[in-house]
Write an enzyme that holds these catalytic residues in place. Structure first.
Site, short mmCIF file in Angstrom:
data_model
loop_
_atom_site.label_atom_id
_atom_site.label_comp_id
_atom_site.label_asym_id
_atom_site.label_seq_id
_atom_site.Cartn_x
_atom_site.Cartn_y
_atom_site.Cartn_z
N LYS A 9 0.83 -1.20 0.00
CA LYS A 9 0.00 0.00 0.00
C LYS A 9 0.87 1.27 0.00
O LYS A 9 2.09 1.19 0.25
CB LYS A 9 -0.93 -0.05 1.22
CG LYS A 9 -1.86 -1.28 1.22
CD LYS A 9 -2.76 -1.33 2.46
CE LYS A 9 -3.67 -2.55 2.45
NZ LYS A 9 -4.60 -2.57 3.63
N TYR A 49 -12.14 -3.02 -2.91
CA TYR A 49 -12.66 -3.09 -1.54
C TYR A 49 -14.19 -3.07 -1.48
O TYR A 49 -14.77 -2.62 -0.49
CB TYR A 49 -12.08 -1.94 -0.70
CG TYR A 49 -10.67 -2.22 -0.20
CD1 TYR A 49 -10.41 -3.33 0.63
CD2 TYR A 49 -9.60 -1.41 -0.53
CE1 TYR A 49 -9.12 -3.60 1.09
CE2 TYR A 49 -8.31 -1.67 -0.07
CZ TYR A 49 -8.08 -2.77 0.75
OH TYR A 49 -6.82 -3.03 1.21
N HIS A 115 -1.62 -5.61 1.57
CA HIS A 115 -2.85 -6.39 1.42
C HIS A 115 -2.50 -7.76 0.84
O HIS A 115 -1.62 -7.88 0.01
CB HIS A 115 -3.80 -5.69 0.43
CG HIS A 115 -4.84 -6.62 -0.13
ND1 HIS A 115 -5.99 -6.94 0.55
CD2 HIS A 115 -4.86 -7.35 -1.28
CE1 HIS A 115 -6.68 -7.81 -0.18
NE2 HIS A 115 -6.02 -8.07 -1.29
N GLU A 126 -9.32 -10.69 -7.52
CA GLU A 126 -8.40 -9.56 -7.40
C GLU A 126 -7.31 -9.60 -8.47
O GLU A 126 -6.94 -8.56 -9.03
CB GLU A 126 -7.79 -9.54 -5.99
CG GLU A 126 -8.85 -9.20 -4.94
CD GLU A 126 -8.41 -9.46 -3.50
OE1 GLU A 126 -7.24 -9.85 -3.27
OE2 GLU A 126 -9.25 -9.26 -2.60
N1 LIG Z 1 -10.00 3.43 9.55
C1 LIG Z 1 -10.23 2.14 9.64
N2 LIG Z 1 -9.78 1.34 8.65
C2 LIG Z 1 -10.00 0.02 8.75
C3 LIG Z 1 -10.68 -0.57 9.85
N3 LIG Z 1 -10.76 -1.91 9.65
C4 LIG Z 1 -10.16 -2.12 8.48
N4 LIG Z 1 -9.69 -0.98 7.93
C5 LIG Z 1 -8.99 -0.80 6.65
O1 LIG Z 1 -9.66 -1.56 5.67
C6 LIG Z 1 -8.80 -2.55 5.12
C7 LIG Z 1 -9.60 -3.79 4.79
O2 LIG Z 1 -10.06 -4.39 6.00
P1 LIG Z 1 -10.14 -5.99 6.14
O3 LIG Z 1 -10.37 -6.60 4.80
O4 LIG Z 1 -11.12 -6.27 7.22
O5 LIG Z 1 -8.71 -6.34 6.70
P2 LIG Z 1 -7.52 -7.16 6.02
O6 LIG Z 1 -8.08 -8.27 5.17
O7 LIG Z 1 -6.54 -7.51 7.06
O8 LIG Z 1 -6.86 -6.04 5.09
P3 LIG Z 1 -6.70 -6.05 3.52
O9 LIG Z 1 -5.64 -7.07 3.23
O10 LIG Z 1 -6.27 -4.65 3.16
O11 LIG Z 1 -8.02 -6.44 2.90
C8 LIG Z 1 -7.74 -2.74 6.21
O12 LIG Z 1 -6.52 -3.24 5.73
C9 LIG Z 1 -7.59 -1.33 6.73
O13 LIG Z 1 -6.76 -0.56 5.83
C10 LIG Z 1 -11.12 0.30 10.89
O14 LIG Z 1 -11.72 -0.13 11.88
N5 LIG Z 1 -10.87 1.63 10.73
MG LIG Z 2 -9.36 -7.93 3.51
#
Ligand SMILES: Nc1nc2c(ncn2[C@@H]2O[C@H](COP(=O)(O)OP(=O)(O)OP(=O)(O)O)[C@@H](O)[C@H]2O)c(=O)[nH]1
Ligand SMILES: [Mg+2]
Length: 132
Positions: A9, A49, A115, A126
């Site tokens: 990222k 996303y 990610h 993706e």
């Molecule tokens: N500001 C904020 N951002 C969040 C929060 N939870 C998730 N995100 C953001 O949203 C992205 C996607 O969330 P998830 O898919 O649940 O987490 P993840 O699979 O570990 O992350 P990705 O690999 O980026 O998909 C995260 O990587 C964060 O950048 C939150 O509570 N607050």
């Molecule tokens: Mg995710």
């Protein structure tokens, strides 16, 4: 053999962690099949996303990921999807264990450096989205 979608990222690029992260991926034994460093547009990131489109932080994620260059990669290896998720670590930096990429480098839940696809279906979707 399995293939997964990995994206470093904008904060990872800004903090000059590309070499460190690519090195970890290669040292683990995975192969980088394709990679591109570029600034993604809003349309691409919103689609990426899409599962989070109703979350309160959706707009924040889109602004974060589109603010600069990302390194999009197709990574291949045995159980690459699960193993890369393990190497990446938990979303919440308070829960990400030392030794994982997020555990070692991330200090914010919204800006967490990298990610990785979370299932075979996500990886397929993706990779098609980012590489065509
Ligand atoms: N500001 C904020 N951002 C969040 C929060 N939870 C998730 N995100 C953001 O949203 C992205 C996607 O969330 P998830 O898919 O649940 O987490 P993840 O699979 O570990 O992350 P990705 O690999 O980026 O998909 C995260 O990587 C964060 O950048 C939150 O509570 N607050
Ligand atoms: Mg995710």
């Amino acid at each position: 053999m399995e293939r997964t979608f990995i994206m470093i990222k904008p904060d990872g690029v800004e903090r000059k962690l590309l070499g460190e992260i690519i090195s970890r991926i290669e040292k683990k034994g995975f192969r980088i099949i394709r990679a591109k460093l570029f600034q993604p547009d809003r349309e691409l990131v919103e689609e990426h996303y899409i599962e989070h489109k109703d979350k309160p932080f959706f707009e924040e994620i889109v602004e974060y990921i589109t603010r600069g260059s990302v390194m999009a990669m197709e990574v291949e290896g045995d159980s690459a999807i699960e193993m890369m998720r393990n190497m990446i670590g938990a979303t919440d930096p308070k829960k990400a264990l030392p030794g994982t990429i997020r555990g070692d480098f991330a200090y914010s839940i919204s800006e967490n450096i990298i990610h990785g696809s979370d299932s075979k279906e996500s990886a397929k979707r993706e990779l098609k989205l980012w590489f065509g």
